[in-house]
Motif scaffolding. Structure first.
Motif, PDB file in Angstrom:
ATOM      1  N   LYS A  45     -27.790  13.934 -52.029  1.00  0.00           N
ATOM      2  CA  LYS A  45     -26.378  14.327 -51.950  1.00  0.00           C
ATOM      3  C   LYS A  45     -26.212  15.070 -50.768  1.00  0.00           C
ATOM      4  O   LYS A  45     -25.326  14.751 -49.809  1.00  0.00           O
ATOM      5  CB  LYS A  45     -25.588  14.844 -53.132  1.00  0.00           C
ATOM      6  CG  LYS A  45     -25.514  13.793 -54.141  1.00  0.00           C
ATOM      7  CD  LYS A  45     -24.777  14.395 -55.350  1.00  0.00           C
ATOM      8  CE  LYS A  45     -24.907  13.432 -56.642  1.00  0.00           C
ATOM      9  NZ  LYS A  45     -24.509  14.079 -57.854  1.00  0.00           N
ATOM     10  N   THR A  96     -27.128  13.288 -47.393  1.00  0.00           N
ATOM     11  CA  THR A  96     -26.171  12.321 -47.291  1.00  0.00           C
ATOM     12  C   THR A  96     -24.981  12.917 -46.169  1.00  0.00           C
ATOM     13  O   THR A  96     -24.490  12.531 -45.457  1.00  0.00           O
ATOM     14  CB  THR A  96     -25.908  11.521 -48.125  1.00  0.00           C
ATOM     15  OG1 THR A  96     -26.793  10.850 -48.962  1.00  0.00           O
ATOM     16  CG2 THR A  96     -24.738  10.500 -47.977  1.00  0.00           C
ATOM     17  N   LEU A 143     -23.308   6.177 -46.382  1.00  0.00           N
ATOM     18  CA  LEU A 143     -22.876   6.327 -47.724  1.00  0.00           C
ATOM     19  C   LEU A 143     -24.058   5.389 -48.434  1.00  0.00           C
ATOM     20  O   LEU A 143     -24.508   5.763 -49.602  1.00  0.00           O
ATOM     21  CB  LEU A 143     -21.564   6.209 -47.849  1.00  0.00           C
ATOM     22  CG  LEU A 143     -20.764   7.132 -47.432  1.00  0.00           C
ATOM     23  CD1 LEU A 143     -19.141   6.917 -47.632  1.00  0.00           C
ATOM     24  CD2 LEU A 143     -20.828   8.512 -48.140  1.00  0.00           C
ATOM     25  N   GLU A 144     -23.947   4.069 -48.030  1.00  0.00           N
ATOM     26  CA  GLU A 144     -24.899   3.150 -48.472  1.00  0.00           C
ATOM     27  C   GLU A 144     -26.241   3.540 -48.699  1.00  0.00           C
ATOM     28  O   GLU A 144     -26.974   3.567 -49.718  1.00  0.00           O
ATOM     29  CB  GLU A 144     -24.776   1.912 -47.970  1.00  0.00           C
ATOM     30  CG  GLU A 144     -25.430   0.524 -48.633  1.00  0.00           C
ATOM     31  CD  GLU A 144     -25.335   0.440 -50.010  1.00  0.00           C
ATOM     32  OE1 GLU A 144     -26.005  -0.176 -50.910  1.00  0.00           O
ATOM     33  OE2 GLU A 144     -24.006   0.728 -50.301  1.00  0.00           O
ATOM     34  N   ARG A 180     -26.863   6.065 -51.319  1.00  0.00           N
ATOM     35  CA  ARG A 180     -26.800   5.390 -52.623  1.00  0.00           C
ATOM     36  C   ARG A 180     -28.231   4.748 -53.006  1.00  0.00           C
ATOM     37  O   ARG A 180     -28.680   4.884 -54.001  1.00  0.00           O
ATOM     38  CB  ARG A 180     -25.547   4.557 -53.045  1.00  0.00           C
ATOM     39  CG  ARG A 180     -24.405   5.025 -53.144  1.00  0.00           C
ATOM     40  CD  ARG A 180     -23.319   4.128 -53.607  1.00  0.00           C
ATOM     41  NE  ARG A 180     -22.817   3.267 -52.281  1.00  0.00           N
ATOM     42  CZ  ARG A 180     -21.749   3.619 -51.412  1.00  0.00           C
ATOM     43  NH1 ARG A 180     -21.299   4.582 -51.578  1.00  0.00           N
ATOM     44  NH2 ARG A 180     -21.649   2.494 -50.484  1.00  0.00           N
ATOM     45  N   GLU A 181     -28.850   4.124 -52.009  1.00  0.00           N
ATOM     46  CA  GLU A 181     -29.937   3.365 -51.936  1.00  0.00           C
ATOM     47  C   GLU A 181     -31.310   4.557 -52.368  1.00  0.00           C
ATOM     48  O   GLU A 181     -31.896   4.433 -53.130  1.00  0.00           O
ATOM     49  CB  GLU A 181     -30.427   2.806 -50.860  1.00  0.00           C
ATOM     50  CG  GLU A 181     -29.501   1.289 -50.753  1.00  0.00           C
ATOM     51  CD  GLU A 181     -29.704   0.615 -49.488  1.00  0.00           C
ATOM     52  OE1 GLU A 181     -30.882   0.861 -48.797  1.00  0.00           O
ATOM     53  OE2 GLU A 181     -29.249  -0.329 -49.031  1.00  0.00           O
ATOM     54  N   MET A 198     -30.620   7.094 -54.091  1.00  0.00           N
ATOM     55  CA  MET A 198     -30.566   7.603 -55.367  1.00  0.00           C
ATOM     56  C   MET A 198     -30.869   6.779 -56.416  1.00  0.00           C
ATOM     57  O   MET A 198     -31.046   6.964 -57.692  1.00  0.00           O
ATOM     58  CB  MET A 198     -29.063   7.775 -55.634  1.00  0.00           C
ATOM     59  CG  MET A 198     -28.613   9.228 -54.910  1.00  0.00           C
ATOM     60  SD  MET A 198     -28.949  10.692 -55.483  1.00  0.00           S
ATOM     61  CE  MET A 198     -27.870  10.934 -56.963  1.00  0.00           C
ATOM     62  N   SER A 199     -31.368   5.322 -56.029  1.00  0.00           N
ATOM     63  CA  SER A 199     -31.973   4.500 -56.938  1.00  0.00           C
ATOM     64  C   SER A 199     -33.282   4.041 -56.561  1.00  0.00           C
ATOM     65  O   SER A 199     -33.720   2.889 -57.088  1.00  0.00           O
ATOM     66  CB  SER A 199     -30.702   3.257 -56.830  1.00  0.00           C
ATOM     67  OG  SER A 199     -30.738   2.661 -55.752  1.00  0.00           O
ATOM     68  N   ASP A 250     -30.070  13.342 -60.024  1.00  0.00           N
ATOM     69  CA  ASP A 250     -31.083  12.654 -59.349  1.00  0.00           C
ATOM     70  C   ASP A 250     -32.582  13.123 -59.883  1.00  0.00           C
ATOM     71  O   ASP A 250     -33.303  12.174 -60.147  1.00  0.00           O
ATOM     72  CB  ASP A 250     -31.040  12.943 -57.991  1.00  0.00           C
ATOM     73  CG  ASP A 250     -32.020  11.822 -57.091  1.00  0.00           C
ATOM     74  OD1 ASP A 250     -32.213  10.700 -57.560  1.00  0.00           O
ATOM     75  OD2 ASP A 250     -32.551  12.212 -56.047  1.00  0.00           O
TER      76      ASP A 250
END
Length: 232
Positions: free
Chosen positions: A62, A65, A89-90, A93-94, A96-97, A129
Motif C-alpha cells: 500500500k 503504491t 492502482l491496478e 492490487r495485483e 496484493m494477490s 497483506d
C-alpha cells in the motif's frame, strides 16, 4: 556452547519471494512514465518518496503504491493522465494477490527444527497483506507464534523473544535483512543468522557487523540445522 530455545524467522525474502515482485512492478511503473522521464531518474524519485512515506504509511504494497502515485504526480508536474493512475492502482492490487512462492529449503528446514525449538515468525508490513502471505504460503502450521509488527527494533526482539521464549539471550533470529532482522536482534542480545537474498531494497541495506560472536552468515536457509548443531 550456546543454549538456544527459540528460533525467530523473518518472512519476506527469507521464507518466500517478495522483493522481486516489487522490482517487476517498478519496471511496469517505469514503462508507464517513460514519456516523462528516464528510468534511472524515476527510480531515484520513487526511492525518495518511499523513504519519506514509510514513516506515514509503513512498509508494504500500500505504501509502495501511494509512493508510485506521488512520484507520477511529481515527475509529470501534476499532469499525469488518469489512466496512468488507474494502471498504478491496478499494479498495486495485483501485488496484493500475487502467488506466494516459498524459497528453496524452507519447508524442509522448518520440519527439521520444529520438534526441538519454539518457532516464531516475525515480519513487518501491512497487516492484511502479511496475513494473506502467511496463510497462502502454507507455512503457518510450523510456527508457535506469528507476529506482524510495524518496525523491527532491538526492543521488538527483546519483547517478542521474552513473550514467546526464554528471552533474547537464548534466541536465534534468521533473516535476509541485516538492517531489520539481524542487527537489532544482536543489539537485543540474540544470535543472528543472515541468509542473503539476491535482491535487497535500498532502504534495507546495511553492513555486516565485524567481530560479533553471535553473528553468522549462511549460504541458504537449509544450513540452519547445521548451525544449530555447531552451536550446541
Amino acid at each position: 556452547m550456546a543454549k538456544i530455545t527459540t528460533l525467530g524467522f523473518d518472512a519476506d525474502d527469507t521464507l518466500w519471494h517478495n522483493e522481486r515482485v516489487f522490482r517487476l512492478t517498478e519496471e511496469r511503473f517505469a514503462s508507464l512514465l517513460g514519456d516523462y522521464t528516464d528510468k534511472d531518474h524515476l527510480a531515484e524519485r520513487l526511492l525518495a518518496a518511499e523513504k519519506r512515506n514509510v514513516l506515514h504509511y509503513g512498509y508494504g504494497v500500500k505504501g509502495f503504491t501511494l509512493s508510485m502515485i506521488e512520484t507520477a504526480i511529481e515527475v509529470t508536474d501534476r499532469q499525469v493522465p488518469a489512466d496512468v493512475i488507474a494502471e498504478i492502482l491496478e499494479a498495486g492490487r495485483e501485488m496484493m494477490s500475487h502467488p506466494v512462492e516459498p524459497l528453496p529449503y524452507v519447508e524442509e528446514t522448518l520440519k527439521k527444527v520444529k520438534a526441538s525449538f519454539k518457532l516464531v515468525l516475525i515480519t513487518k508490513g501491512d497487516l492484511f497483506d502479511q496475513e494473506r502471505k502467511v496463510t497462502a504460503s502454507g507455512l503457518d502450521v510450523y510456527f508457535d507464534a506469528i507476529e506482524i509488527v510495524s518496525e523491527k527494533t532491538d526492543e521488538t526482539y527483546r519483547s517478542l523473544f521474552s513473550r514467546h521464549g526464554s528471552g533474547p539471550g537464548e534466541a536465534l533470529m534468521i533473516g535476509n535483512s541485516l538492517k531489520s532482522d539481524i542487527l537489532p536482534a544482536l543489539d537485543a542480545g540474540a544470535y543472528g543468522a543472515h541468509v542473503p537474498y539476491d535482491l535487497t531494497w535500498a532502504l534495507e541495506e546495511a553492513d555486516e557487523p565485524r567481530g560479533h560472536d553471535r553473528f553468522y552468515r549462511l549460504d541458504h536457509i537449509g544450513k540452519v540445522p547445521q548451525l544449530l548443531a555447531r552451536l550446541s
